[in-house]
Scaffold this active site. Structure first.
Site, short mmCIF file in Angstrom:
data_model
loop_
_atom_site.label_atom_id
_atom_site.label_comp_id
_atom_site.label_asym_id
_atom_site.label_seq_id
_atom_site.Cartn_x
_atom_site.Cartn_y
_atom_site.Cartn_z
N GLN A 163 -3.21 4.30 -10.98
CA GLN A 163 -4.39 3.46 -10.77
C GLN A 163 -5.65 4.23 -10.39
O GLN A 163 -6.75 3.85 -10.79
CB GLN A 163 -4.07 2.43 -9.68
N GLU A 205 -13.85 0.03 -9.13
CA GLU A 205 -14.23 0.81 -7.95
C GLU A 205 -15.23 1.90 -8.27
O GLU A 205 -15.46 2.80 -7.47
CB GLU A 205 -12.97 1.38 -7.29
N GLU A 285 -0.61 8.00 -2.89
CA GLU A 285 -0.48 6.65 -2.32
C GLU A 285 0.44 5.80 -3.20
O GLU A 285 0.35 5.85 -4.43
CB GLU A 285 -1.87 6.01 -2.24
N LYS A 337 -6.13 -1.45 5.46
CA LYS A 337 -6.98 -2.45 4.82
C LYS A 337 -7.03 -3.67 5.74
O LYS A 337 -6.01 -4.34 5.94
CB LYS A 337 -6.42 -2.85 3.46
N SER A 367 -10.57 -3.44 -4.10
CA SER A 367 -11.28 -3.36 -5.39
C SER A 367 -12.37 -4.42 -5.50
O SER A 367 -13.37 -4.24 -6.20
CB SER A 367 -10.30 -3.46 -6.55
#
Length: 425
Positions: A163, A205, A285, A337, A367
């Site tokens: 990603q 992003e 990640e 987050k 995002s």
């Protein structure tokens, strides 16, 4: 004078043009704190629940009027009269009012908006910047940014399965220099992609989303751009990946469809280990799926002594999930987050737990973002040393970098850019 006299929410739009919640908390002396709530595209199954209206005739079901009403109704009725400086009591009261384990009744997007706006109001009331109010006098570490310059997976329409491909300017001596270095590589990459006849359109992003053939193809473009910008890969800049592997973990296999690969957990560990052996990768990640605990343990055994292994979907900023990971020796870093757990108090508890266990923490955006730059302050407040807030494009991403530059200026000689101190070994 720091008593809350009004709480008001509204529906605004995020960086993807989807509705989100914004909250104003007003105090008796007229001080007002405002916060806007972010939203993710690749979300962990164990995250706190974001409340959406589901009315397909309005914003394709993504409206947040019910969450707004929860703030303007139940939450406001309960919290008006509270002292804004009592953050823990306010957050705990909202969790009890919701009455669920995942904040699903009122909505984590409703609760978080109030939690963050309250902290901002209290910071203003005490005449302190947010990072100082939350972190105290020891808050002075400016984080190394993870700058997302190539997007794949759920953040882009291309065949790359991983990603995010990120650069981290560890040789910088300040956040301002780190941002400059990242910007120079970003623009060099744009020129390289354009020269190769590839798209320079950007993803959610702010990173580029070119039609590259493989993970290694993307990494090679990044390395070439670092070098052409005048920096040394592995010395001036290290690399970070967000695999978001949960998105391609199906029926016990890692389906890297863009590369035509179907891997077992052990094969996926070997795949990532080969990337680490061939590229200056500092951080990975979500290298394994959120429910593949055995895979996570195997990955940590294989790479944990030399690579930062960050749990995002695995931990969802939840202290209970994090404790499980610590006990099982799965991962060695927490992605933070705020909207995954839903209150400032619980977010700080997760960071503290990670620190006590010897885990690192990475403060992160989502995002779907807004101009709200709260996470920049929280990165400094927690001295976590790393922040993930997108590329060097899109004002919703740059708002965070610009806020960090301002904070560094405010801290003057006490500012300490984390730089190489984050590196392992």
């Amino acid at each position: 004078m720091s008593v809350i006299i009004d709480i008001h929410a509204r529906e605004i739009l995020d960086s993807r043009g989807n509705p989100t919640v914004e909250v104003d908390v007003t105090l008796e002396d007229g001080t007002m704190g405002r916060a806007a709530v972010p939203s993710g595209a690749s979300t962990g199954a164990y995250e706190a629940v974001e409340k959406r209206d589901g009315d397909k005739a309005r914003y394709k079901g993504k409206g947040v009027l019910a969450a707004v009403e929860a703030v303007n109704g139940e939450i406001a009725d309960t919290l008006v009269g509270f002292d804004a400086t009592e953050q823990v009591a306010i957050d705990q009261t909202m969790c009890e009012l919701d009455g669920t384990d995942n904040k699903g009744r009122l909505g984590a997007n409703a609760i978080l908006g109030v939690s963050l706006a309250t902290a901002k109001a209290a910071a203003d009331f005490t005449a302190q910047p947010l990072y100082r109010y939350v972190g105290g006098t020891m808050a002075h570490v400016l984080p190394v940014p993870m700058m997302n310059i190539i997007n794949g997976g759920e953040h882009a329409d291309n065949p790359i399965d991983i990603q995010e491909f990120m650069i981290m300017p560890v040789s910088a001596t300040s956040i301002a220099e780190a941002v400059r270095m990242g910007s120079e590589v970003f623009h060099t990459l744009k020129s390289e992609l354009s020269a190769a006849g590839l798209s320079t359109g950007i993803g959610d992003e702010g990173g580029f989303a070119p039609n590259l053939s493989s993970t290694r193809d993307a990494l090679d473009f990044v390395l070439k751009s670092i070098e052409k910008a005048g920096y040394a890969p592995g010395d001036d800049m290290v690399l970070a990946l967000d695999c978001a592997a949960t998105e391609y973990y199906r029926d016990g296999k890692y389906e890297l469809s863009g590369e035509g690969k179907s891997l077992t957990s052990d094969e996926n560990v070997a795949y990532l280990a080969a990337l680490v052996a061939n590229y200056p990768i500092f951080s990975i990640e979500d290298g394994m799926g959120e429910d593949d605990w055995d895979g996570w343990i195997a990955l940590t055994e294989a790479l944990g002594d030399k690579v930062q292994l960050v749990g995002d979907d695995l931990f969802v900023t939840n202290p209970a999930r994090l404790k499980d990971g610590i006990d099982r020796k799965a991962a060695n870093s927490l992605l933070v987050k705020v909207n995954q757990i839903g209150t400032l108090t619980e977010t700080l508890a997760a960071v503290n737990m990670a620190t006590r266990a010897g885990f690192t923490s990475v403060m992160s955006h989502r995002s779907g973002e807004t101009e709200d730059a709260t996470i920049a302050d929280l990165a400094v407040a927690t001295n976590c040393g790393q922040i993930k807030t997108g590329s060097l494009a899109r004002s919703d991403r740059l708002a965070k970098y610009n806020q960090l530059i301002r904070i560094e200026e405010q801290l003057e000689e006490t500012a300490n850019f984390a730089g190489r101190s984050i590196l392992r070994g």
